[in-house]
Design a protein around this motif. Structure first.
Motif, mmCIF file in Angstrom:
data_model
loop_
_atom_site.group_PDB
_atom_site.id
_atom_site.type_symbol
_atom_site.label_atom_id
_atom_site.label_comp_id
_atom_site.label_asym_id
_atom_site.label_seq_id
_atom_site.Cartn_x
_atom_site.Cartn_y
_atom_site.Cartn_z
ATOM 1 N N HIS A 167 0.818 -1.148 0.026
ATOM 2 C CA HIS A 167 -0.026 -0.057 0.056
ATOM 3 C C HIS A 167 0.780 1.451 -0.084
ATOM 4 C CE1 HIS A 167 -3.807 -2.257 1.505
ATOM 5 N NE2 HIS A 167 -3.321 -2.787 0.549
ATOM 6 N N GLY A 168 2.246 1.171 0.325
ATOM 7 C CA GLY A 168 2.867 2.305 0.175
ATOM 8 C C GLY A 168 2.983 2.972 1.581
ATOM 9 N N VAL A 169 3.859 4.340 1.526
ATOM 10 C CA VAL A 169 4.184 4.859 2.783
ATOM 11 C C VAL A 169 3.235 6.135 2.972
ATOM 12 C CG1 VAL A 169 5.967 6.364 3.919
ATOM 13 C CG2 VAL A 169 6.568 4.048 2.866
ATOM 14 N N GLY A 170 3.328 7.061 1.914
ATOM 15 C CA GLY A 170 2.484 8.351 2.003
ATOM 16 C C GLY A 170 2.946 9.254 3.186
ATOM 17 N N LEU A 171 2.011 9.864 3.867
ATOM 18 C CA LEU A 171 2.204 10.499 4.896
ATOM 19 C C LEU A 171 2.021 9.625 6.257
ATOM 20 C CD1 LEU A 171 0.209 13.874 4.346
ATOM 21 C CD2 LEU A 171 2.445 13.624 4.509
ATOM 22 N N GLU A 172 1.041 8.690 6.192
ATOM 23 C CA GLU A 172 0.727 7.936 7.231
ATOM 24 C C GLU A 172 1.970 7.150 8.124
ATOM 25 O OE1 GLU A 172 -2.745 4.907 8.530
ATOM 26 O OE2 GLU A 172 -2.957 6.027 6.533
ATOM 27 N N LEU A 173 2.682 6.412 6.969
ATOM 28 C CA LEU A 173 3.755 5.906 7.580
ATOM 29 C C LEU A 173 5.285 6.406 7.445
ATOM 30 C CD1 LEU A 173 2.588 2.133 6.197
ATOM 31 C CD2 LEU A 173 1.986 3.397 8.359
ATOM 32 N N ARG A 174 5.215 7.319 7.159
ATOM 33 C CA ARG A 174 6.545 8.151 7.147
ATOM 34 C C ARG A 174 7.183 7.899 8.058
ATOM 35 N NH1 ARG A 174 6.297 14.532 6.178
ATOM 36 N NH2 ARG A 174 6.492 14.542 8.529
ATOM 37 N N ASP A 175 6.826 8.338 9.608
ATOM 38 C CA ASP A 175 7.821 8.379 10.789
ATOM 39 C C ASP A 175 8.162 6.693 10.720
ATOM 40 O OD1 ASP A 175 7.461 11.062 10.601
ATOM 41 O OD2 ASP A 175 5.797 10.958 12.172
ATOM 42 N N LEU A 176 7.251 5.811 10.756
ATOM 43 C CA LEU A 176 7.493 4.586 10.799
ATOM 44 C C LEU A 176 8.684 3.856 10.096
ATOM 45 C CD1 LEU A 176 4.459 2.402 11.914
ATOM 46 C CD2 LEU A 176 6.473 2.609 13.043
ATOM 47 N N LEU A 177 8.742 4.587 8.782
ATOM 48 C CA LEU A 177 9.624 4.180 7.602
ATOM 49 C C LEU A 177 11.049 4.074 8.132
ATOM 50 C CD1 LEU A 177 10.384 3.290 4.718
ATOM 51 C CD2 LEU A 177 10.253 5.538 3.977
ATOM 52 N N VAL A 178 11.594 5.248 9.135
ATOM 53 C CA VAL A 178 12.660 5.214 9.770
ATOM 54 C C VAL A 178 13.087 4.026 10.395
ATOM 55 C CG1 VAL A 178 14.090 6.759 11.066
ATOM 56 C CG2 VAL A 178 12.291 7.811 10.048
ATOM 57 N N GLU A 179 12.043 3.359 11.149
ATOM 58 C CA GLU A 179 12.435 2.375 11.825
ATOM 59 C C GLU A 179 12.659 1.101 11.122
ATOM 60 O OE1 GLU A 179 9.393 1.327 15.052
ATOM 61 O OE2 GLU A 179 9.142 3.767 15.453
ATOM 62 N N GLU A 180 12.069 1.194 9.810
ATOM 63 C CA GLU A 180 12.262 0.068 8.843
ATOM 64 C C GLU A 180 13.771 0.194 8.130
ATOM 65 O OE1 GLU A 180 9.161 -1.502 6.627
ATOM 66 O OE2 GLU A 180 10.494 -2.305 5.111
ATOM 67 N N VAL A 181 14.173 1.483 7.508
ATOM 68 C CA VAL A 181 15.459 1.498 6.587
ATOM 69 C C VAL A 181 16.572 2.269 7.453
ATOM 70 C CG1 VAL A 181 14.185 1.155 4.598
ATOM 71 C CG2 VAL A 181 14.534 3.535 5.493
ATOM 72 N N GLY A 182 16.124 2.637 8.680
ATOM 73 C CA GLY A 182 17.298 3.463 9.471
ATOM 74 C C GLY A 182 17.272 4.958 8.925
ATOM 75 N N GLU A 183 18.054 5.772 10.099
ATOM 76 C CA GLU A 183 18.167 6.933 9.515
ATOM 77 C C GLU A 183 19.153 7.081 8.177
ATOM 78 O OE1 GLU A 183 17.033 9.544 10.672
ATOM 79 O OE2 GLU A 183 16.274 9.188 12.745
ATOM 80 N N SER A 184 19.902 6.175 8.153
ATOM 81 C CA SER A 184 20.961 5.995 6.954
ATOM 82 C C SER A 184 20.232 6.023 5.567
ATOM 83 C CB SER A 184 21.960 5.224 7.058
ATOM 84 O OG SER A 184 21.323 3.850 7.209
ATOM 85 N N GLY A 185 19.048 4.981 5.729
ATOM 86 C CA GLY A 185 18.239 4.616 4.401
ATOM 87 C C GLY A 185 17.423 6.262 4.395
ATOM 88 N N ILE A 186 16.723 6.555 5.247
ATOM 89 C CA ILE A 186 16.088 7.745 5.006
ATOM 90 C C ILE A 186 17.006 9.020 4.271
ATOM 91 C CG2 ILE A 186 14.778 9.819 5.876
ATOM 92 C CD1 ILE A 186 13.205 7.329 6.119
ATOM 93 N N HIS A 187 18.300 9.021 4.551
ATOM 94 C CA HIS A 187 19.262 9.856 4.366
ATOM 95 C C HIS A 187 19.614 9.777 2.763
ATOM 96 C CE1 HIS A 187 23.041 12.281 3.796
ATOM 97 N NE2 HIS A 187 23.640 11.015 3.694
ATOM 98 N N VAL A 188 19.550 8.323 2.504
ATOM 99 C CA VAL A 188 20.017 8.051 0.812
ATOM 100 C C VAL A 188 18.775 8.600 0.068
ATOM 101 C CG1 VAL A 188 20.472 6.470 -0.682
ATOM 102 C CG2 VAL A 188 21.507 6.413 1.482
ATOM 103 N N MET A 189 17.366 8.224 0.632
ATOM 104 C CA MET A 189 16.412 8.660 -0.241
ATOM 105 C C MET A 189 16.302 9.982 -0.217
ATOM 106 S SD MET A 189 13.480 5.786 1.327
ATOM 107 C CE MET A 189 13.963 4.092 1.515
ATOM 108 N N ARG A 190 16.460 10.812 0.821
ATOM 109 C CA ARG A 190 16.214 12.200 0.917
ATOM 110 C C ARG A 190 17.437 12.962 -0.072
ATOM 111 N NH1 ARG A 190 16.519 13.602 6.102
ATOM 112 N NH2 ARG A 190 14.327 13.389 6.479
ATOM 113 N N THR A 191 18.476 12.390 -0.137
ATOM 114 C CA THR A 191 19.519 12.879 -0.895
ATOM 115 C C THR A 191 19.248 12.752 -2.594
ATOM 116 O OG1 THR A 191 21.222 12.205 0.565
ATOM 117 C CG2 THR A 191 22.064 12.372 -1.634
ATOM 118 N N ILE A 192 18.523 11.679 -2.722
ATOM 119 C CA ILE A 192 17.950 11.205 -4.192
ATOM 120 C C ILE A 192 16.920 12.251 -4.645
ATOM 121 C CG2 ILE A 192 16.863 9.675 -5.700
ATOM 122 C CD1 ILE A 192 18.648 7.366 -4.106
#
Lengths: 325, 325
Positions: free
Chosen positions: B280-305
């Motif tokens: 179903h995807g992340v959207g707004l609702e799961l945005r904060d939980l996504l950090v717990e899945e891919v870590g701050e480093s994963g979010i950092h890479v996604m934000r960089t892209i």
């Protein structure tokens, strides 16, 4: 730390079984990647599917070491098929072999649908004496599954082959014979090297892929061009995926002529809505041709991603895309 | 210009058939994408496989409109199966149903391996009167292929079901009956809405996925938690992919309690090496939980892209990942 597997992921390797199972991208569940700045990213857990953020693993797979180093990988597994049958179908000309293969592909059957031309089998006969192969365009087909399924699929394939001028169709489900028949296909890369007349001779190849519907036109036009060449060349490969290896063995002094022939093959693939490389990758050699495939805009996006993730240009720089415009 | 299909690509949609065929990423050959700066990128031709540069199409698929707009897509096609059988297997408890399903998954058979719990069938009975379903944990299985293959696979599945306490196993290859049986599974989303006692009631759901080997633990622990809830809840979904929809129908005043329950489900999935969202995807609702899945480093890479490709933040900004750290 992965070594061979890390390389296979970096190159998004595939082979004969990709026809049934897809390429590396289909089998990696998650990766641990070290980026240029030392950041370690784990792209996710190990569910069979996920849509949690950008698909970083697919971005890294096939990036040829330019975006990060893969240190861990979680892979999906498939059940080893219960039964395997191999069929060998010999044709008088390439066009007929392709038509028969297309029938098999359209039925959606088979685990591998491979093609070897007359020169490919000439190399096999030279490198692997013992079994003598007819030096004619030949399909190597593999059928896998439970119980009678491989035999039933082989029977369907037989019909497509005979409808398209096949004179000899051999099928076996015997484990040892299956191994022996498939060994000729498996060893083809090494067999081609046996066509060197001198140790300084070159082995060069293209690895283009086209939509399956364009495969006949693609390899027939290459065949015609090859006839004019003064050196050994052959076509073989993953016809079920529209991916053909165009192989050349020539003297060093013939290198330019060979490269021109191989680039014609790659550009023909692009005209037929295909790709310059189905599984071997870009590296340095195909970097300039890649522009013709994805356009300046595609290169621009790739370079933007490369520079964002590796601003100092530490990782395999200038491979795949040049650092400067 | 694609509309619905563009959305499905942006969300990397999948469903019951992903068990056999994979998700959207497996079926897109190339995309035309308009980037934030107006650049139009065509990611390649239409060969079945290619390793020509970075996998831009996989990056865009599932990026939820944050990296570009998909305006064209070239899709792979599969042959429609010759025969389809559907089987319904009823169990006394969830654990047995899961064990039987795992047997089927490990055999590598079937086109869809779905699970619906007792409450899911209660909703079906309320929404679709006519056929009365036993309100017990139930597997919906689909088998597809040539000739006898679906029947043979259904027979193997029947054995796994009976070995695991199944009391009723019904199988059909009749086209109309297959449609009628599968319709109950297909309409489940709508059926759940019928559990609203008041139009202001909420329908909330989680969409976590875990490795198939963890599925039993995952849904049994959720089942236990649900028993304590004061509102309607059920579990159903793509057990063959380890992907379960946890559905809640509750009053507005119960929203907080429901969200706590659903977040427990998602975090359990992470502990079991799964994902907070299978399809179903992340959207707004799961945005904060996504950090717990891919870590701050994963979010950092996604934000960089994200910032590299959309520096002005024009495209669906703050979805999937927040713009600022």
């Amino acid at each position: 730390m992965l070594t061979d597997s890390g390389l296979q992921i970096a190159m998004s390797c595939s082979g004969t079984n990709a026809y049934r199972y897809g390429t590396m991208r289909a089998w990696v569940l998650s990766l641990t990647v070290v980026l240029a700045d030392g950041t370690v990213v784990k792209t996710g857990g190990r569910p069979r599917k996920a849509v949690a953020g950008y698909d970083l693993k697919s971005l890294v797979i096939g990036s040829e070491g330019t975006l990060g180093l893969v240190t861990e990988a979680v892979l999906k597994l498939a059940k080893v098929p219960e039964n395997v049958h191999v069929a060998i179908a010999v044709f008088e000309n390439i066009g007929d072999a392709v038509k028969a293969a297309l029938g098999v592909v359209h039925e959606g059957i088979g685990e591998a649908v491979e093609f070897v031309d007359a020169n490919g089998l000439k190399a096999t006969n030279r490198a692997m004496p013992g079994v003598v192969w007819e030096e004619k365009p030949t399909l190597f087909l593999k059928f896998a599954g439970k119980g009678d399924v491989p035999m039933q699929e082989a029977e369907i394939a037989r019909q497509y082959c005979y409808q398209n001028g096949c004179k000899e169709f051999r099928v076996s489900g015997d484990v040892e014979e299956v191994e022996a028949l498939w060994a000729a296909r498996k060893a083809l890369g090494r067999s081609l090297l046996s066509m060197k007349n001198d140790p300084t001779d070159l082995f060069l190849s293209a690895d283009a892929a086209v939509p399956v519907s364009k495969f006949a036109q693609f390899i027939e036009e290459t065949e015609t061009e090859m006839r004019g060449a003064g050196f050994f060349c052959g076509q073989m490969g993953h016809i079920g995926d529209g991916n053909v290896h165009t192989a050349v063995v020539c003297a060093e002094k013939e290198r330019d002529e060979a490269e021109i022939l191989l680039n014609k093959v790659r550009r023909r693939a692009l005209r037929l809505e295909g790709t310059i490389t189905g599984e071997h990758g870009v590296g340095l050699e195909l970097r300039d041709l890649l522009v013709e495939e994805v356009g300046e805009s595609g290169i621009h996006v790739m370079r933007t991603i490369k520079k964002a993730l590796d601003p100092k240009g530490l990782l395999n720089v200038n491979k795949v895309i040049s650092w400067d415009c």
